[in-house]
Design a protein around this motif. Sequence first.
Motif, PDB file in Angstrom:
ATOM      1  N   ALA A 258      38.139  46.511  31.525  1.00 22.69           N
ATOM      2  CA  ALA A 258      38.145  45.044  31.589  1.00 22.69           C
ATOM      3  C   ALA A 258      38.844  44.553  32.848  1.00 22.69           C
ATOM      4  O   ALA A 258      38.368  43.620  33.521  1.00 22.69           O
ATOM      5  CB  ALA A 258      38.822  44.478  30.344  1.00 22.69           C
ATOM      6  N   ILE A 259      39.964  45.180  33.196  1.00 22.22           N
ATOM      7  CA  ILE A 259      40.671  44.765  34.408  1.00 22.22           C
ATOM      8  C   ILE A 259      39.848  45.121  35.640  1.00 22.22           C
ATOM      9  O   ILE A 259      39.853  44.381  36.640  1.00 22.22           O
ATOM     10  CB  ILE A 259      42.064  45.408  34.455  1.00 22.22           C
ATOM     11  N   GLY A 260      39.099  46.217  35.597  1.00 21.08           N
ATOM     12  CA  GLY A 260      38.206  46.540  36.705  1.00 21.08           C
ATOM     13  C   GLY A 260      37.143  45.476  36.910  1.00 21.08           C
ATOM     14  O   GLY A 260      36.873  45.053  38.046  1.00 21.08           O
ATOM     15  N   VAL A 261      36.532  45.018  35.825  1.00 25.48           N
ATOM     16  CA  VAL A 261      35.523  43.960  35.913  1.00 25.48           C
ATOM     17  C   VAL A 261      36.154  42.671  36.438  1.00 25.48           C
ATOM     18  O   VAL A 261      35.586  41.983  37.302  1.00 25.48           O
ATOM     19  CB  VAL A 261      34.872  43.731  34.530  1.00 25.48           C
ATOM     20  N   ALA A 262      37.326  42.339  35.918  1.00 20.23           N
ATOM     21  CA  ALA A 262      38.008  41.122  36.371  1.00 20.23           C
ATOM     22  C   ALA A 262      38.367  41.209  37.851  1.00 20.23           C
ATOM     23  O   ALA A 262      38.217  40.224  38.594  1.00 20.23           O
ATOM     24  CB  ALA A 262      39.258  40.891  35.528  1.00 20.23           C
ATOM     25  N   GLN A 263      38.833  42.368  38.289  1.00 19.97           N
ATOM     26  CA  GLN A 263      39.186  42.531  39.701  1.00 19.97           C
ATOM     27  C   GLN A 263      37.965  42.361  40.594  1.00 19.97           C
ATOM     28  O   GLN A 263      38.025  41.736  41.658  1.00 19.97           O
ATOM     29  CB  GLN A 263      39.808  43.905  39.928  1.00 19.97           C
ATOM     30  N   ALA A 264      36.828  42.916  40.162  1.00 20.89           N
ATOM     31  CA  ALA A 264      35.590  42.763  40.931  1.00 20.89           C
ATOM     32  C   ALA A 264      35.198  41.295  41.033  1.00 20.89           C
ATOM     33  O   ALA A 264      34.739  40.826  42.087  1.00 20.89           O
ATOM     34  CB  ALA A 264      34.469  43.575  40.286  1.00 20.89           C
ATOM     35  N   ALA A 265      35.377  40.546  39.936  1.00 20.55           N
ATOM     36  CA  ALA A 265      35.047  39.123  39.946  1.00 20.55           C
ATOM     37  C   ALA A 265      35.978  38.341  40.875  1.00 20.55           C
ATOM     38  O   ALA A 265      35.542  37.446  41.611  1.00 20.55           O
ATOM     39  CB  ALA A 265      35.111  38.570  38.528  1.00 20.55           C
ATOM     40  N   LEU A 266      37.261  38.667  40.841  1.00 21.90           N
ATOM     41  CA  LEU A 266      38.209  37.992  41.740  1.00 21.90           C
ATOM     42  C   LEU A 266      37.884  38.293  43.195  1.00 21.90           C
ATOM     43  O   LEU A 266      37.912  37.391  44.050  1.00 21.90           O
ATOM     44  CB  LEU A 266      39.638  38.426  41.423  1.00 21.90           C
ATOM     45  N   ASP A 267      37.581  39.555  43.506  1.00 23.28           N
ATOM     46  CA  ASP A 267      37.224  39.912  44.883  1.00 23.28           C
ATOM     47  C   ASP A 267      36.013  39.109  45.350  1.00 23.28           C
ATOM     48  O   ASP A 267      35.976  38.633  46.498  1.00 23.28           O
ATOM     49  CB  ASP A 267      36.919  41.409  44.970  1.00 23.28           C
ATOM     50  N   GLU A 268      35.035  38.970  44.481  1.00 17.19           N
ATOM     51  CA  GLU A 268      33.836  38.205  44.829  1.00 17.19           C
ATOM     52  C   GLU A 268      34.189  36.736  45.063  1.00 17.19           C
ATOM     53  O   GLU A 268      33.723  36.115  46.024  1.00 17.19           O
ATOM     54  CB  GLU A 268      32.805  38.328  43.709  1.00 17.19           C
ATOM     55  N   ALA A 269      35.031  36.181  44.202  1.00 16.57           N
ATOM     56  CA  ALA A 269      35.416  34.779  44.334  1.00 16.57           C
ATOM     57  C   ALA A 269      36.211  34.537  45.621  1.00 16.57           C
ATOM     58  O   ALA A 269      36.007  33.527  46.321  1.00 16.57           O
ATOM     59  CB  ALA A 269      36.235  34.353  43.114  1.00 16.57           C
ATOM     60  N   LEU A 270      37.111  35.449  45.952  1.00 15.79           N
ATOM     61  CA  LEU A 270      37.907  35.298  47.167  1.00 15.79           C
ATOM     62  C   LEU A 270      37.038  35.367  48.422  1.00 15.79           C
ATOM     63  O   LEU A 270      37.216  34.580  49.363  1.00 15.79           O
ATOM     64  CB  LEU A 270      38.971  36.396  47.221  1.00 15.79           C
ATOM     65  N   THR A 271      36.098  36.311  48.432  1.00 17.11           N
ATOM     66  CA  THR A 271      35.208  36.440  49.591  1.00 17.11           C
ATOM     67  C   THR A 271      34.369  35.175  49.768  1.00 17.11           C
ATOM     68  O   THR A 271      34.233  34.643  50.877  1.00 17.11           O
ATOM     69  CB  THR A 271      34.286  37.664  49.424  1.00 17.11           C
ATOM     70  N   TYR A 272      33.818  34.694  48.665  1.00 20.53           N
ATOM     71  CA  TYR A 272      32.979  33.495  48.736  1.00 20.53           C
ATOM     72  C   TYR A 272      33.796  32.270  49.147  1.00 20.53           C
ATOM     73  O   TYR A 272      33.384  31.490  50.022  1.00 20.53           O
ATOM     74  CB  TYR A 272      32.310  33.240  47.388  1.00 20.53           C
ATOM     75  N   ALA A 273      34.984  32.110  48.538  1.00 18.08           N
ATOM     76  CA  ALA A 273      35.792  30.922  48.817  1.00 18.08           C
ATOM     77  C   ALA A 273      36.261  30.892  50.271  1.00 18.08           C
ATOM     78  O   ALA A 273      36.446  29.817  50.851  1.00 18.08           O
ATOM     79  CB  ALA A 273      36.996  30.875  47.877  1.00 18.08           C
ATOM     80  N   GLY A 274      36.457  32.055  50.872  1.00 19.80           N
ATOM     81  CA  GLY A 274      36.885  32.089  52.264  1.00 19.80           C
ATOM     82  C   GLY A 274      35.770  31.794  53.239  1.00 19.80           C
ATOM     83  O   GLY A 274      36.031  31.374  54.380  1.00 19.80           O
ATOM     84  N   GLY A 275      34.524  31.988  52.826  1.00 16.61           N
ATOM     85  CA  GLY A 275      33.396  31.772  53.731  1.00 16.61           C
ATOM     86  C   GLY A 275      32.639  30.489  53.506  1.00 16.61           C
ATOM     87  O   GLY A 275      31.951  29.997  54.407  1.00 16.61           O
ATOM     88  N   ARG A 276      32.742  29.931  52.320  1.00 19.29           N
ATOM     89  CA  ARG A 276      32.025  28.694  51.987  1.00 19.29           C
ATOM     90  C   ARG A 276      32.788  27.483  52.527  1.00 19.29           C
ATOM     91  O   ARG A 276      33.978  27.307  52.235  1.00 19.29           O
ATOM     92  CB  ARG A 276      31.882  28.594  50.464  1.00 19.29           C
ATOM     93  N   ARG A 277      32.139  26.633  53.302  1.00 21.23           N
ATOM     94  CA  ARG A 277      32.782  25.467  53.880  1.00 21.23           C
ATOM     95  C   ARG A 277      32.204  24.190  53.281  1.00 21.23           C
ATOM     96  O   ARG A 277      30.997  24.058  53.117  1.00 21.23           O
ATOM     97  CB  ARG A 277      32.599  25.449  55.397  1.00 21.23           C
ATOM     98  N   GLN A 278      33.069  23.294  52.938  1.00 21.25           N
ATOM     99  CA  GLN A 278      32.704  21.960  52.475  1.00 21.25           C
ATOM    100  C   GLN A 278      33.690  20.957  53.073  1.00 21.25           C
ATOM    101  O   GLN A 278      34.896  21.260  53.208  1.00 21.25           O
ATOM    102  CB  GLN A 278      32.742  21.879  50.947  1.00 21.25           C
ATOM    103  N   PHE A 279      33.195  19.797  53.448  1.00 22.96           N
ATOM    104  CA  PHE A 279      34.039  18.755  54.046  1.00 22.96           C
ATOM    105  C   PHE A 279      34.770  19.279  55.277  1.00 22.96           C
ATOM    106  O   PHE A 279      35.920  18.913  55.559  1.00 22.96           O
ATOM    107  CB  PHE A 279      35.035  18.194  53.019  1.00 22.96           C
ATOM    108  N   GLY A 280      34.124  20.206  55.994  1.00 22.99           N
ATOM    109  CA  GLY A 280      34.639  20.673  57.260  1.00 22.99           C
ATOM    110  C   GLY A 280      35.666  21.785  57.196  1.00 22.99           C
ATOM    111  O   GLY A 280      36.270  22.142  58.214  1.00 22.99           O
TER     112      GLY A 280
END
Length: 391
Positions: A258-280
């Motif tokens: 379960a922690i492995g799945v959660a870690q994979a989800a967090l890694d995905e969220a961090l990567t996306y949040a760092g690359g996705r731009r909104q409002f500049g």
Amino acid sequence: MTDRAPQPVDRQLPTEESRDLLALVRDIAQREIRPRAAEEEEAGHFPREVFSLLSEAGLLGLPYSSDFGGGDQPYEVYLQVLEELAAARLTVGLGASVHTLACHGLAGFGSKEQRAEHLPAMLGGGLLGAYCLSEPSSGSDAASLSTKAVRDGGGDWVINGTKAWITHGGIADFYTVLARTGGEGPRGITAFLVPGDAPGLTAAAPEKKMGMKGSPTAQLHFDDVRVPDSRRLGEEGQGFTIALAALDSGRLGIAACAIGVAQAALDEALTYAGGRRQFGRPISDFQGLRFMLADMATKIEAGRALYLAAARLRDAGKPFSRQAAMAKLFCTDAAMSVTTDAVQVLGGYGYTQDFPAERLMREAKVLQIVEGTNQIQRMVIARHLAGPESR
């Protein structure tokens, strides 16, 4: 889009050997498991070749004795291996945990002769195991199982009945089977080691599941399946004790997955949040999202600490049943929460199959159910704290 490689977790490992072991597991996960995970899950493909590779590398017998082909690794290390495998693909991590569970009865309760005959092939010989406790009418109430084993008068046992929700059902090379050999209740249950190709043993079509489509889950039908007494594990009537001992350890495996799945989800969220731009600016600059990521990471760290604390109790030979139930409960609830939040971080993209967040969310759900629902875990914890309920 395929899963991204995660950032290595800063692990506290007991030996240099264990650090090398985790490095090997991460390498296998990155090269052989993660790149094909999304495509093969969608196609419902079971990666038997990956399990063969894990067996050859000695990764399917880690917590067992080297006298019988195991890896002599403490649970503290073994569980972190499961976490890494599950982060790459839950079908593999959970499959490795189930295989370990299927070996537990023989390793812990089998005779010296039984262990010498069967364990080397089970731990490092390419075989794959499954565990048969649940039935169509007895899931959480496992002590009421009705599959029967009776002596035929010539030294063999004859098993009849149906098992349900069996991970690796129909493809396993061996099954640890709990069957009723005596009266009602837990004292009438005995454990057996049944070959996967035993005459009279058949599997139904795999269940159509919302997640883990690459891992076959099926009913098994026992129609006059003959098993010699030499494949009985432990004493007659000891089966439920064997089952509970295995489940305590198995729950730690589920917690780590379960922690492995959660870690994979967090890694995905961090990567996306760092690359996705909104409002500049990147969306990871917004406080609301940053707090969400902080909560996700905190749940993961807390869950990892909880399952490792329980593992260290087990490694020290101390009681750990309550802590195993707590770890299974907390870690799987955390995985459901973290994967749900990961979908939210990705917004509309999180709801599509182009990103792994939605698959991770679907997979997290089953972890709250398997090897004792989280409602059962709460009952186990409360029983340890306040004693059994009065009737």
